[in-house]
Design an enzyme around this catalytic site. Structure first.
Site, short mmCIF file in Angstrom:
data_model
loop_
_atom_site.label_atom_id
_atom_site.label_comp_id
_atom_site.label_asym_id
_atom_site.label_seq_id
_atom_site.Cartn_x
_atom_site.Cartn_y
_atom_site.Cartn_z
N HIS A 110 0.92 -1.23 -0.07
CA HIS A 110 0.05 -0.03 0.11
C HIS A 110 0.83 1.24 0.14
O HIS A 110 0.42 2.32 0.62
CB HIS A 110 -0.92 0.12 1.10
CG HIS A 110 -1.88 -1.16 1.08
ND1 HIS A 110 -2.44 -1.66 0.10
CD2 HIS A 110 -2.68 -1.84 2.14
CE1 HIS A 110 -3.59 -2.49 0.20
NE2 HIS A 110 -3.32 -2.81 1.64
N HIS A 117 -10.44 0.72 0.52
CA HIS A 117 -10.11 -0.43 1.58
C HIS A 117 -11.25 -0.47 2.55
O HIS A 117 -11.03 -0.93 3.63
CB HIS A 117 -8.74 -0.21 2.05
CG HIS A 117 -8.09 -1.44 2.61
ND1 HIS A 117 -8.42 -2.38 3.57
CD2 HIS A 117 -6.65 -2.02 2.14
CE1 HIS A 117 -7.54 -3.69 3.69
NE2 HIS A 117 -6.56 -3.18 3.03
N GLU A 127 -11.57 -5.20 -3.06
CA GLU A 127 -10.41 -3.96 -3.39
C GLU A 127 -10.21 -4.30 -4.75
O GLU A 127 -9.52 -5.03 -5.34
CB GLU A 127 -9.36 -3.85 -2.52
CG GLU A 127 -9.46 -4.21 -1.04
CD GLU A 127 -8.35 -4.65 -0.10
OE1 GLU A 127 -7.02 -3.90 -0.49
OE2 GLU A 127 -8.33 -5.43 0.44
#
Length: 347
Positions: free
Chosen positions: A106, A177, A313
């Protein structure tokens, strides 16, 4: 459509963070903040008309400063994992933060888009968050201009539109998310949710959840959600892929033509009767069953724990920066990043 703006909290430097509320005529309400472009609350009626918040999160801005599970967050410039925290683009190696063992997850835990204060443009249908990223920030090349728009429709659709431009070729692979629990954010484990994924294949991983580069069929495995399947049925099955990630936490290769907005997933919660459909124009989706949610206090004093929420996601595949056979997430002067994901509640 009703729109409302209220103060959510104040940053340490005195910057005020606002909560933007969108409500349609069916009693559905989405609330987002300009810190992290985070979806904080999503209120949805059940089959009897009872309205509950169906996403995990926090009541206070300060809790989002940490937010180790990334509740509701906009992830960028790259979501998911990049092997060895590096990639080569046009002959140049770029080094990223090794924040997930030796890999990158991320983009950056503290500097990623989920920890930024975004500028805001309001309109009658929703809100658009805007951000600029400098060349070299978090290790990624290119000066970037990024937009994320949230829109709530009278058809009970929460639409998330992403757009980004960069003056150099770079990796852009953003996602949302949010953790959903259609029984209510405080309802506990998501084992009884029934999931359908329009995906005949997935990308298997090695230790560290890095894809091998293979595209494997789901048929005959616990990864097969091509027909409705209770999430809890096989989540702890004696299956190597599930053991490697502590349960479902993989990328599914979505059926249909990437670049076309299409129905890719359905989640049903039998008791409440809530049904959520997911649409995207992206090639993949990470179904994550909340295997690493820690024991903590969430909104309105709710106790959160292991597998209390699930994520869908939408994305380019993990480690696509290092996998030439995967769909490319390289964007730059000759290719703008533009994608839409929709979470629709069927009443």
């Amino acid at each position: 459509m009703k729109m409302e703006k209220t103060v959510f909290g104040t940053m340490k430097d005195g910057t005020e963070i606002y909560l933007y509320s969108m409500e349609n005529g069916n009693g559905m309400k989405a609330q987002v903040i300009n810190y992290g472009a985070i979806l904080v609350n999503l209120y949805v009626p059940d089959k009897k008309g009872k309205i509950e918040d169906v996403v995990l999160g926090y009541d206070k801005l300060e809790d989002y400063y940490v937010n180790g599970a990334n509740f509701g967050a906009t992830i960028g410039p790259n979501a998911n994992r990049i092997a060895d925290a590096s990639f080569v683009l046009d002959g140049i190696e770029y080094k990223l933060d090794a924040n997930d063992g030796k890999n990158n997850l991320h983009s950056h835990a503290d500097l990623g888009y989920h920890k930024k204060v975004w500028k805001v443009e309001e309109n009658e249908k929703g809100v658009t968050f805007l951000l600029e990223g400098a060349d070299g920030e978090m290790g990624f090349p290119g000066n970037k201009k990024v937009e994320v728009s949230y829109t709530l429709t009278e058809e009970n659709e929460l639409k998330i539109h992403y757009h980004a431009i960069s003056d150099k070729p770079t990796i852009i692979n953003m996602t949302n998310h949010t953790y959903f629990n259609l029984a209510g954010h405080d309802a506990g484990e998501i084992y009884d949710h029934i999931l359908t994924l329009n995906a005949a294949n997935y990308t298997p991983v090695v230790a560290g959840a890095i894809p091998t580069g293979e595209i494997s069929p789901v048929q005959g495995t616990p990864m097969d959600f091509t027909k409705p399947r209770r999430i809890g049925n096989d989540i702890d099955a004696d299956f190597e892929q599930l053991k490697l990630t502590g349960g479902y936490d993989h990328n599914w290769v979505l059926d249909g033509e990437a670049g076309t907005l299409r129905h890719v997933a359905t989640v049903e919660e039998p008791v409440s009767g809530r049904v959520m459909e997911t649409y995207t124009d992206l090639p993949g989706v990470q179904f994550y069953a909340g295997n690493f949610i820690g024991k903590e206090t969430g909104k309105r004093g709710a106790a959160y724990n292991y597998r209390y929420g699930l994520c869908l996601e939408t994305q380019y595949y993990p480690d696509t920066a290092n996998k030439p056979s995967f769909p490319s997430a390289v964007f730059g002067p000759d290719r703008e990043y533009d994608t839409t994901t929709v979470y629709k509640f069927v009443m």
